[in-house]
Structures are given as structure tokens and as C-alpha cells.
Enzyme design. Sequence first.
Site, PDB file in Angstrom:
ATOM      1  CB  SER A 251      -0.771  -0.099   1.117  1.00 16.13           C
ATOM      2  OG  SER A 251       0.106   0.174   2.537  1.00 16.13           O
ATOM      3  CE  LYS A 252      -1.702   6.217  -3.371  1.00 19.04           C
ATOM      4  NZ  LYS A 252      -3.235   6.523  -3.555  1.00 19.04           N
ATOM      5  NE  ARG A 253       0.319   0.496   5.956  1.00 11.01           N
ATOM      6  CZ  ARG A 253       0.904  -0.534   6.085  1.00 11.01           C
ATOM      7  NH1 ARG A 253       2.013  -0.384   6.901  1.00 11.01           N
ATOM      8  NH2 ARG A 253       0.402  -1.651   5.568  1.00 11.01           N
ATOM      9  CG  HIS A 254       4.655  -1.133   2.077  1.00  7.44           C
ATOM     10  ND1 HIS A 254       3.262  -1.579   1.895  1.00  7.44           N
ATOM     11  CD2 HIS A 254       4.967  -1.752   3.188  1.00  7.44           C
ATOM     12  CE1 HIS A 254       3.030  -2.441   2.743  1.00  7.44           C
ATOM     13  NE2 HIS A 254       3.992  -2.491   3.749  1.00  7.44           N
ATOM     14  N   GLY A 255       5.290   3.405   0.144  1.00  6.33           N
ATOM     15  CA  GLY A 255       6.012   4.114  -0.961  1.00  6.33           C
ATOM     16  C   GLY A 255       5.094   4.013  -2.056  1.00  6.33           C
TER      17      GLY A 255
END
Length: 486
Positions: A251-255
Site C-alpha cells: 500500500s501507499k504506506r510502503h512508498g
Amino acid sequence: MPPRVRFAPSPTGYLHVGGARTALFNWLYARRHGGTFILRIEDTDVARSSDDMVSGILSSLTWLGLTWDEGPGVGGPHGPYFQTERLDKYRAAADRLVASGHAYFCYCRPADLKAKRDAAEAAGSAWSYDRTCKALSVEDIAAREAAGTPRAVRFLVPAGTTSFTDLVRGHIEFAREHIDDFVIIRSDGFPTYHLSVVVDDVEMEITQVVRGDDHISNTPKQVLLYEALGAPVPEFAHVPLILGPDKKRLSKRHGATAVGDYETQGYLPEAMINFLALLGWSPGGNQELYSRDELIERFTLDGISGGNAVFNTEKLDWFNQQHIIRLSNDDVLHRLQTELRLAGQWRDTLLNTEFEWVSRVLDLLKPRARKLADLIAPLRAFLLDDVVYDEAAVAKHLSGPDVRERLLAWAAVVAELPSLEPAATEAALRSVAEARGIKAGILIHGTRVAVTGQAVSPGLFEVLELVGKERVVARLTSAANGVPAR
Ligand code: GLU
């Protein structure tokens, strides 16, 4: 029969890396077998779809080089390729299913359905549609039709089990008692995903459905629809999810998860393709670097593994670096031309009379570049006459009492060298250092900063040869006389 496969994005967001990988696997499979790769836009969720998203998806696919044989912009015999332009086909299919007894009209009001569901859930049981409308008499139906009561169409799920063979997961069986009489046409006349996807896959003669794992639980419903429509069921290959390094769903949390972001960050499409191909697929063996053609040659659906794949940006960086090294220098110059122009470093002779020289420069610089644009700054010292000095490097390596004399002595020696052949230049530098009683390293660092402006560069003596004697002498001399402040 050559395969016909499709990528069917919903334009409710940008093309993310998971979608790109699904598209890639379909594309590779089609290219491997001389088949057809179809792009179909599943835009029936009108509120959440947009033209901008469609163009974003098309442009990311184009950037990756995943060209489609049928679909938006290119047309084809099974168009239109936007689902909102195919609504009549879904309604006609639903009518056929009602006529053949595989589906029925449902007049239940959403509020009533919700009340029943809430009550069941409050009582701790799972709710499934109670077939109220299946039990309606011909008169009941006529009365509701006469009153213009809004109606949906529900598929009548027969008793028994449904099974299919997944090319990744193997044999999969679902007991139909757990499958609700699902809606295929909503009361607003729009199809649900299950109906539109099956009608289109039938009409477009899709032979293999390759898509994300999250669709496995939808597949039994779709198999029921194929059977009810009297159509052959395609093969399925459900590709495992992509996870972040912490093993949670990517997800966007990972970049960045949008393909477009990787394009903007300067990754090569070749590297992205290579990296995505190996997320969940393996050709066997240890080779990791593949060109597009090599991937096509090796791709098989049974090389897709059942395990989830981990998206690791460091690995992507490594692929990028490796693919940069493999680019021909001609290609590098063409890809960098615009940026070199903007930096004031371009001239057309780089492509002809100066090509051999700049090619050697690029061979020296490429292995250190993680992104293609990383080449612009270090190229400057070779392409332009004036040097931009890094202040910290100057402070560290070009200040001190003896710097001026040292550099001037060394410049005088360089001026007398017949050429800047690296080994000979190095030997000359070492004797100057020795004669002055300093370590060679001190003179090497000072020379690097004087000539490139930077504290780091590829092998100094290769750099000097390619910068050229005249400019090396000039830069050593001007550095000796004080680096111009900027
Ligand atoms: N439109 C669906 C999605 O984006 C694709 C469904 C499918 O491939 O069957 O998830």
C-alpha cells in the site's frame, strides 16, 4: 488456437504496480504464444471512474511497452472496449438468463433487504437473500411491473458444488449453498461486475483469465454464469498478491504504488518490466536480468508461484542500475537529450563526431548511475569547459598552505606528458607526490576536485584522459589560483 487474454482495469485509480504486473503477465502470455492481448476498460462504476484515470492507465501501459492488440484507440472486432458502451449487451444477456429460468426479477426494496440483513446479523447468523421474489406469482409480478416498481435481476444459484481448475492454485471447489442469489443487473439498469465481466469475456472469446488473487472468491459465481449462458469456461490463473517488505499487502504506506510515480522518478521501463515479471513468477534457475524478448521467450503461466511476492524497492533500484548499464550509449544519449539540453550540455555532435569519445565517458559513468538522470551532473565536467565546484569538496581538498604550489607543479608535469594514458598519468602523479613529500592520495583528491568539481568520480586517471590534457591543465591552474566563488 492462439490465446486471447485481457487486462480489464477499472479506471477508479491510477495503474498501480499490482495491476501492471497482471497486465504484464497477460501481455507476456499473448506475446509468447502469438495470441491477442485485449485491453478492456471496466468503467461501470460511473461515480468513481474518470477519463483522467483512463488516460493515466493507458499512458502507464504505453510507457511500460505493454501494447494492446484490441482496445481503446486501436479498436478491434469485439468493440466497444469500454463497458459503459456495452450496457445493451449485459441487459440482453440478463434477459436471456431470465427467459431460460437462470435468473429472476427482484423487486425487494433496499431498505427491506437491509432490515433483514441487520436482523440476521443481530441474531448472529450470516444472511443470504431469502428468495422472496423467486416465490412471486405471475400476477404478483404483473402487478409490480404495472406499478413500475424498480427491479433488479438476480441469478438463481442452483444447489450443488462449483469447481474449477486454477492454473496457479490447482483444483478449487465451492459449495453453492454459501453463494447468494447474487444481483446481476441493479435496479438502475447497470450490470454488476460478475455479469459484465463474464458477458465480455465470452463475447471477446477470452481463453485464459489471468488476474489478481482477490478475484478467486468471485470465480465460482462467474463459472455459474458461463454455464448458464451456455458458454465455454476459460482457464483461470489467479496471481498472488504483492506484499510490502513487512509482508503486509502493498500500500501507499510502503512508498509509491502508482506506475506513473516510478516513471517520474526516472526508472527505466525495461527495469520495471524485469522487476515486475519476477514478482510471483519464476523462469527457474538463477538468472535475474532479462530483456523484454527474453521474458517473452520464457514466460509460462505455470511458472507463477502460489506464494505472495514481496515488493522491494532496493531490488528495483538494482534492476534499474543493471538495465542502465545494458543500454547502448546511443540510446542513453537519445533518452537524455531533452534533459541535457535543459542543462545546457547538449550539442548534436555528441551523436556523430564526438560519439566515440562521449561513449567512453558514458561507459565510465553508467555503472554509478541508479537513475538515468543521475548522469547529467557528472557529465557536466566532460561536456562543458567551466566547472561547478562543490564547496565542501573544495574546503576539504583544495585549501591549505601548500595547495597552490602543489597544483601548479603538477599542472606543469601534465602539460609535458605526451598523452594522458591512465597508467602513465598515474605514475607521473605519484612521482610528483613523492618529490613533494606528500601522499599520492592528497594529490589525487585535489586533482579530482579541481577537474570535476566533485569529491567523488569514477577512476581519476580514466576521467583525466577523457576530459583531455588541455582542460586538465587549465583546471589545475585555475584551481591553484583560487576556485571561483559561485
Ligand atoms: N475490473 C476488475 C478489476 O479491476 C478486473 C476483473 C477481472 O480481471 O476479472 O479488479
